[in-house]
Design an enzyme around this catalytic site. Sequence first.
Site, mmCIF file in Angstrom:
data_model
loop_
_atom_site.group_PDB
_atom_site.id
_atom_site.type_symbol
_atom_site.label_atom_id
_atom_site.label_comp_id
_atom_site.label_asym_id
_atom_site.label_seq_id
_atom_site.Cartn_x
_atom_site.Cartn_y
_atom_site.Cartn_z
ATOM 1 N N ARG A 198 0.982 -1.358 0.132
ATOM 2 C CA ARG A 198 -0.210 -0.147 0.269
ATOM 3 C C ARG A 198 0.743 1.100 -0.040
ATOM 4 O O ARG A 198 0.148 2.668 -1.234
ATOM 5 C CB ARG A 198 -0.820 -0.256 1.274
ATOM 6 C CG ARG A 198 -1.963 1.423 1.288
ATOM 7 C CD ARG A 198 -2.591 0.744 2.722
ATOM 8 N NE ARG A 198 -3.112 -0.211 3.298
ATOM 9 C CZ ARG A 198 -4.071 -0.718 3.285
ATOM 10 N NH1 ARG A 198 -5.453 -0.034 2.628
ATOM 11 N NH2 ARG A 198 -4.151 -1.964 3.833
ATOM 12 N N CYS A 203 -26.894 -3.167 -6.943
ATOM 13 C CA CYS A 203 -28.266 -3.974 -6.511
ATOM 14 C C CYS A 203 -28.183 -3.714 -5.003
ATOM 15 O O CYS A 203 -27.826 -4.979 -4.323
ATOM 16 C CB CYS A 203 -29.264 -4.899 -7.665
ATOM 17 S SG CYS A 203 -30.885 -4.383 -6.421
#
Length: 417
Positions: free
Chosen positions: A276, A341
């Site tokens: 990272r 959704c």
Amino acid sequence: MNHFQYRDKVLFAEGVAVPEIAAAVGTPFYLYSAATLRRHFSAFDQAFAGIAHQTCFAVKSCSNIAILRLFAQLGGGADIVSGGELYRALKAGIEPGKIVYSGVGKTEAEIDQALAAEILMFNLESSQELAVVQERAAALGKRARISFRVNPDVDPQTHAYISTGLAKNKFGIPIAEALAVYRQARQLSHVEIVGVSCHIGSQLTQVSPFIDTVAKLKDFLARLAAEGIAIRYLDIGGGLGIRYAQESPPEPAAYGAAIRQALGEMACTLILEPGRVIVGNAGILVTKVLFTKTGQKKFIVVDAGMNDLARPSLYDAHHEIVPVVRGEVAAEVADLVGPICETGDFLARGRELPAAGAGDLLAVLSAGAYGFTMSSNYNSRPRVAEVLVNGDQFHQIRRRETYEDLVRGETIPDFLV
């Protein structure tokens, strides 16, 4: 520092305007800066200059082979956790002798693959795994270089899902029990003990957990030495965090200085596994506004969703959101949501966000780590393109998937025809 800057109110990646890239490849897409990747890798690696070390990039954080090749050209190795990541690392040109294989669940096929490649070492996590590596190495006429990942029971003070160094986590062998498995390994014919490994978590913003870990590792190395077990490599993992919002993680130079002081005089080579800290702020996710909705609260609906960037939904992670073209309208409190959704499909909630309307481009910052690599085809959405900028040129290093890609490998059996 990164190379995403505004010029006359337009966001640029190095020398290329982001709207130009969006027009060429469509949205959403991940966008990386080669200059930032080089700068961050070199800053981290140089923090350990003057001592024997190998920087092995954590492939799980950003696995595109173009980015891995860039690190290989800088002398980088790879920290892998699967056979697929080994395949990627080799495809990118990373030297096998600079690859370490971590992870709690290596299969026999993956172990065979790594033995054939002659990687630097396996970071083993159990005595059962040791037995399988011994068996596979014997079957292939190989000698596996190994270390054991020890769990020091140190609190990394990070999100529970990315904490790996506590006794309750699944990773590693409790440090109090590790000497026994080293004794066991010493008796085996097709393994060679070369190292000790430890990784306590990700997105650490303080040096103190690293220092506490090093202290425990030094004590353990002394116990191994007393047993006559020589260690050539000390793998202290990665985990150094970045600034997403208000965090203040140490710079690599300060981190390196603290680690070096804590280690003192060491006879072994240090293995480092940054991920990272190198790629996080070297990448952004560019998305387009589809609609806005106003009711009890304001929603900005964009074409990127939780399948493209899972971190906000998974960790409630914060990513700064900025306009690709700055306007004059003040920010507004809204939720930035995608087309998936799921109510959990959001990139930001209840935040001051750039005032935006249909067709506007937004950039989700600090998305270079665990962005594309965690993306999925949920809701049968093709995974997005990846683009790498180098100076005044941009290159599509992964094309956007098509609907045909979604069903590749699927078949309708004869009884349904």
